[in-house]
Design a protein around this motif. Structure first.
Motif, PDB file in Angstrom:
ATOM      1  N   GLY A   1      -8.229  64.735  89.679  1.00  0.00           N
ATOM      2  CA  GLY A   1      -8.106  63.956  90.891  1.00  0.00           C
ATOM      3  C   GLY A   1      -6.784  64.110  91.606  1.00  0.00           C
ATOM      4  O   GLY A   1      -6.640  63.652  92.739  1.00  0.00           O
ATOM      5  N   VAL A   2      -5.796  64.766  90.965  1.00  0.00           N
ATOM      6  CA  VAL A   2      -4.483  64.913  91.595  1.00  0.00           C
ATOM      7  C   VAL A   2      -4.492  66.034  92.618  1.00  0.00           C
ATOM      8  O   VAL A   2      -4.044  65.860  93.754  1.00  0.00           O
ATOM      9  CB  VAL A   2      -3.384  65.144  90.533  1.00  0.00           C
ATOM     10  CG1 VAL A   2      -2.051  65.481  91.210  1.00  0.00           C
ATOM     11  CG2 VAL A   2      -3.233  63.909  89.659  1.00  0.00           C
ATOM     12  N   LEU A   3      -4.982  67.206  92.240  1.00  0.00           N
ATOM     13  CA  LEU A   3      -5.042  68.330  93.170  1.00  0.00           C
ATOM     14  C   LEU A   3      -6.230  68.176  94.110  1.00  0.00           C
ATOM     15  O   LEU A   3      -7.310  67.747  93.698  1.00  0.00           O
ATOM     16  CB  LEU A   3      -5.155  69.654  92.409  1.00  0.00           C
ATOM     17  CG  LEU A   3      -3.955  70.054  91.542  1.00  0.00           C
ATOM     18  CD1 LEU A   3      -4.208  71.410  90.895  1.00  0.00           C
ATOM     19  CD2 LEU A   3      -2.683  70.102  92.375  1.00  0.00           C
ATOM     20  N   GLY A   4      -6.045  68.552  95.355  1.00  0.00           N
ATOM     21  CA  GLY A   4      -7.132  68.459  96.323  1.00  0.00           C
ATOM     22  C   GLY A   4      -8.324  69.314  95.931  1.00  0.00           C
ATOM     23  O   GLY A   4      -9.472  68.923  96.092  1.00  0.00           O
ATOM     24  N   ASP A   5      -8.057  70.503  95.396  1.00  0.00           N
ATOM     25  CA  ASP A   5      -9.104  71.421  94.971  1.00  0.00           C
ATOM     26  C   ASP A   5      -8.861  71.763  93.509  1.00  0.00           C
ATOM     27  O   ASP A   5      -7.895  72.457  93.184  1.00  0.00           O
ATOM     28  CB  ASP A   5      -9.078  72.700  95.818  1.00  0.00           C
ATOM     29  CG  ASP A   5     -10.198  73.664  95.458  1.00  0.00           C
ATOM     30  OD1 ASP A   5     -10.940  73.378  94.498  1.00  0.00           O
ATOM     31  OD2 ASP A   5     -10.322  74.700  96.138  1.00  0.00           O
ATOM     32  N   PRO A   6      -9.710  71.303  92.578  1.00  0.00           N
ATOM     33  CA  PRO A   6      -9.512  71.575  91.152  1.00  0.00           C
ATOM     34  C   PRO A   6      -9.403  73.061  90.834  1.00  0.00           C
ATOM     35  O   PRO A   6      -8.752  73.450  89.858  1.00  0.00           O
ATOM     36  CB  PRO A   6     -10.767  70.971  90.509  1.00  0.00           C
ATOM     37  CG  PRO A   6     -11.239  69.942  91.469  1.00  0.00           C
ATOM     38  CD  PRO A   6     -10.912  70.492  92.827  1.00  0.00           C
ATOM     39  N   ALA A   7     -10.010  73.910  91.667  1.00  0.00           N
ATOM     40  CA  ALA A   7      -9.964  75.349  91.418  1.00  0.00           C
ATOM     41  C   ALA A   7      -8.549  75.898  91.565  1.00  0.00           C
ATOM     42  O   ALA A   7      -8.242  76.982  91.075  1.00  0.00           O
ATOM     43  CB  ALA A   7     -10.902  76.078  92.382  1.00  0.00           C
ATOM     44  N   SER A   8      -7.668  75.133  92.228  1.00  0.00           N
ATOM     45  CA  SER A   8      -6.292  75.581  92.412  1.00  0.00           C
ATOM     46  C   SER A   8      -5.588  75.805  91.081  1.00  0.00           C
ATOM     47  O   SER A   8      -4.673  76.629  90.973  1.00  0.00           O
ATOM     48  CB  SER A   8      -5.506  74.555  93.231  1.00  0.00           C
ATOM     49  OG  SER A   8      -6.055  74.413  94.520  1.00  0.00           O
ATOM     50  N   ALA A   9      -5.985  75.054  90.060  1.00  0.00           N
ATOM     51  CA  ALA A   9      -5.337  75.168  88.753  1.00  0.00           C
ATOM     52  C   ALA A   9      -5.991  76.214  87.863  1.00  0.00           C
ATOM     53  O   ALA A   9      -5.506  76.488  86.774  1.00  0.00           O
ATOM     54  CB  ALA A   9      -5.357  73.811  88.045  1.00  0.00           C
ATOM     55  N   GLU A  10      -7.090  76.801  88.326  1.00  0.00           N
ATOM     56  CA  GLU A  10      -7.828  77.740  87.488  1.00  0.00           C
ATOM     57  C   GLU A  10      -7.354  79.180  87.639  1.00  0.00           C
ATOM     58  O   GLU A  10      -7.471  79.974  86.716  1.00  0.00           O
ATOM     59  CB  GLU A  10      -9.332  77.653  87.812  1.00  0.00           C
ATOM     60  CG  GLU A  10      -9.929  76.290  87.471  1.00  0.00           C
ATOM     61  CD  GLU A  10     -11.370  76.171  87.909  1.00  0.00           C
ATOM     62  OE1 GLU A  10     -11.923  77.183  88.418  1.00  0.00           O
ATOM     63  OE2 GLU A  10     -11.959  75.085  87.744  1.00  0.00           O
ATOM     64  N   GLU A  11      -6.829  79.531  88.807  1.00  0.00           N
ATOM     65  CA  GLU A  11      -6.378  80.899  89.041  1.00  0.00           C
ATOM     66  C   GLU A  11      -4.916  80.872  89.463  1.00  0.00           C
ATOM     67  O   GLU A  11      -4.582  81.055  90.624  1.00  0.00           O
ATOM     68  CB  GLU A  11      -7.228  81.571  90.133  1.00  0.00           C
ATOM     69  CG  GLU A  11      -8.677  81.789  89.732  1.00  0.00           C
ATOM     70  CD  GLU A  11      -9.420  82.588  90.772  1.00  0.00           C
ATOM     71  OE1 GLU A  11      -8.780  83.116  91.714  1.00  0.00           O
ATOM     72  OE2 GLU A  11     -10.651  82.695  90.661  1.00  0.00           O
ATOM     73  N   GLU A  12      -4.042  80.624  88.509  1.00  0.00           N
ATOM     74  CA  GLU A  12      -2.621  80.574  88.797  1.00  0.00           C
ATOM     75  C   GLU A  12      -1.844  81.184  87.649  1.00  0.00           C
ATOM     76  O   GLU A  12      -2.416  81.555  86.628  1.00  0.00           O
ATOM     77  CB  GLU A  12      -2.169  79.140  89.056  1.00  0.00           C
ATOM     78  CG  GLU A  12      -2.460  78.188  87.913  1.00  0.00           C
ATOM     79  CD  GLU A  12      -2.147  76.753  88.281  1.00  0.00           C
ATOM     80  OE1 GLU A  12      -1.874  76.473  89.451  1.00  0.00           O
ATOM     81  OE2 GLU A  12      -2.188  75.901  87.376  1.00  0.00           O
ATOM     82  N   SER A  13      -0.552  81.305  87.820  1.00  0.00           N
ATOM     83  CA  SER A  13       0.272  81.949  86.805  1.00  0.00           C
ATOM     84  C   SER A  13       0.120  81.291  85.443  1.00  0.00           C
ATOM     85  O   SER A  13       0.001  80.068  85.338  1.00  0.00           O
ATOM     86  CB  SER A  13       1.742  81.912  87.226  1.00  0.00           C
ATOM     87  OG  SER A  13       1.963  82.764  88.326  1.00  0.00           O
ATOM     88  N   PHE A  14       0.096  82.153  84.405  1.00  0.00           N
ATOM     89  CA  PHE A  14       0.028  81.790  82.991  1.00  0.00           C
ATOM     90  C   PHE A  14      -1.378  81.504  82.511  1.00  0.00           C
ATOM     91  O   PHE A  14      -1.602  81.406  81.303  1.00  0.00           O
ATOM     92  CB  PHE A  14       0.951  80.607  82.651  1.00  0.00           C
ATOM     93  CG  PHE A  14       2.362  80.813  83.138  1.00  0.00           C
ATOM     94  CD1 PHE A  14       3.126  81.862  82.662  1.00  0.00           C
ATOM     95  CD2 PHE A  14       2.903  79.990  84.106  1.00  0.00           C
ATOM     96  CE1 PHE A  14       4.418  82.071  83.130  1.00  0.00           C
ATOM     97  CE2 PHE A  14       4.194  80.186  84.574  1.00  0.00           C
ATOM     98  CZ  PHE A  14       4.949  81.237  84.080  1.00  0.00           C
ATOM     99  N   GLU A  15      -2.354  81.371  83.416  1.00  0.00           N
ATOM    100  CA  GLU A  15      -3.725  81.245  82.962  1.00  0.00           C
ATOM    101  C   GLU A  15      -4.167  82.609  82.440  1.00  0.00           C
ATOM    102  O   GLU A  15      -4.127  83.598  83.162  1.00  0.00           O
ATOM    103  CB  GLU A  15      -4.647  80.768  84.088  1.00  0.00           C
ATOM    104  CG  GLU A  15      -4.311  79.381  84.609  1.00  0.00           C
ATOM    105  CD  GLU A  15      -4.400  78.304  83.543  1.00  0.00           C
ATOM    106  OE1 GLU A  15      -5.250  78.437  82.631  1.00  0.00           O
ATOM    107  OE2 GLU A  15      -3.605  77.353  83.596  1.00  0.00           O
ATOM    108  N   GLY A  16      -4.569  82.662  81.186  1.00  0.00           N
ATOM    109  CA  GLY A  16      -4.946  83.936  80.586  1.00  0.00           C
ATOM    110  C   GLY A  16      -3.750  84.834  80.322  1.00  0.00           C
ATOM    111  O   GLY A  16      -3.900  86.050  80.194  1.00  0.00           O
TER     112      GLY A  16
END
Length: 236
Positions: free
Chosen positions: A159-174
């Motif tokens: 609920g913090v980020l406007g678009d939850p997908a923003s946290a899925e494709e960012e640095s350090f993921e994978g």
């Protein structure tokens, strides 16, 4: 609810960046809570002294164990749930996104901000503080580092980020750094947006982004790249 308690000699440093944009809005909505605790209020010494000279000699001052422990104990005693105790220090283990995810999913953190030459070692051991560093650099105190840590956790709360997908494709993921981003205008100072991003071919765009993430990681963070390759091999 995620609750962050910060023990500091400078409570006026907060909320700082934690009070603006999406993080600040989330706090106002009650998605997380911030408490600042003035360490100096727990001093029983003349002039509210919180530090003393280093045993064995040397430059600077060291935060007293009696004062620090009293502040920590007051916070933990008033907490409804047990939370990890974190001490921000350059000698700590590096902060990682995987650790941030763990903390973000929990009840919150109690963060002790170091100052001067640091905190008496006996408090760190007796109260089982986890030492955390935000990078290979020395700051004047732990306040900026604490803000960094808390923001990293809060942005992952649902609920913090406007678009939850923003946290899925960012640095350090994978174990990869993020691919480069572009927006209008199409041409700026002689440089154009890569054609593939304007093609409408989502498969080609995904492949390009993956290639750029891998290339950037190889060039800038060979340690991450090595771990990424190793995990890829383990998954096969």
């Amino acid at each position: 609810m995620f609750a962050a308690s910060v023990l500091t000699l400078f409570p006026d440093a907060f909320p700082g960046p934690l009070g603006v944009s999406l993080i600040g809005t989330a706090q106002k909505k009650g998605l997380w809570a911030l408490e600042t605790v003035d360490i100096r209020k727990f001093s029983r010494h003349k002039h509210a002294s919180v530090d003393d000279t280093p045993a064995g000699g040397g430059a600077g001052m060291v935060l007293r164990p009696d004062v620090a422990a009293a502040a920590i104990d007051a916070v933990t005693a008033s907490s409804e749930e047990e939370r990890p105790l974190i001490y921000m220090t350059p000698r700590g283990r590096p902060l990682t996104q995987s650790r941030v995810r763990e903390w973000a999913a929990g009840p919150g953190l109690v963060v002790f901000c170091g100052r001067f030459e640091g905190l008496d070692e006996r408090v760190i051991k007796a109260r089982k503080l986890e030492e955390v560093s935000v990078g290979d650099a020395v700051l004047a105190g732990g306040e900026a580092a604490a803000i960094c840590l808390i923001e990293a956790c809060v942005r992952l709360i649902p609920g913090v980020l406007g678009d939850p997908a923003s946290a899925e494709e960012e640095s350090f993921e994978g174990d990869l750094l993020e691919y480069p981003h572009y927006t209008r205008p199409r041409e700026w100072e002689g440089e154009e947006i890569p054609e593939v991003l304007l093609s409408g071919d989502h498969g080609a765009i995904a492949r390009w982004r993956r290639e750029m993430a891998e290339k950037t990681t190889q060039e800038r963070r060979p340690d991450l790249w090595e771990r990424h390759v190793r995990r890829q091999g383990e998954d096969r």
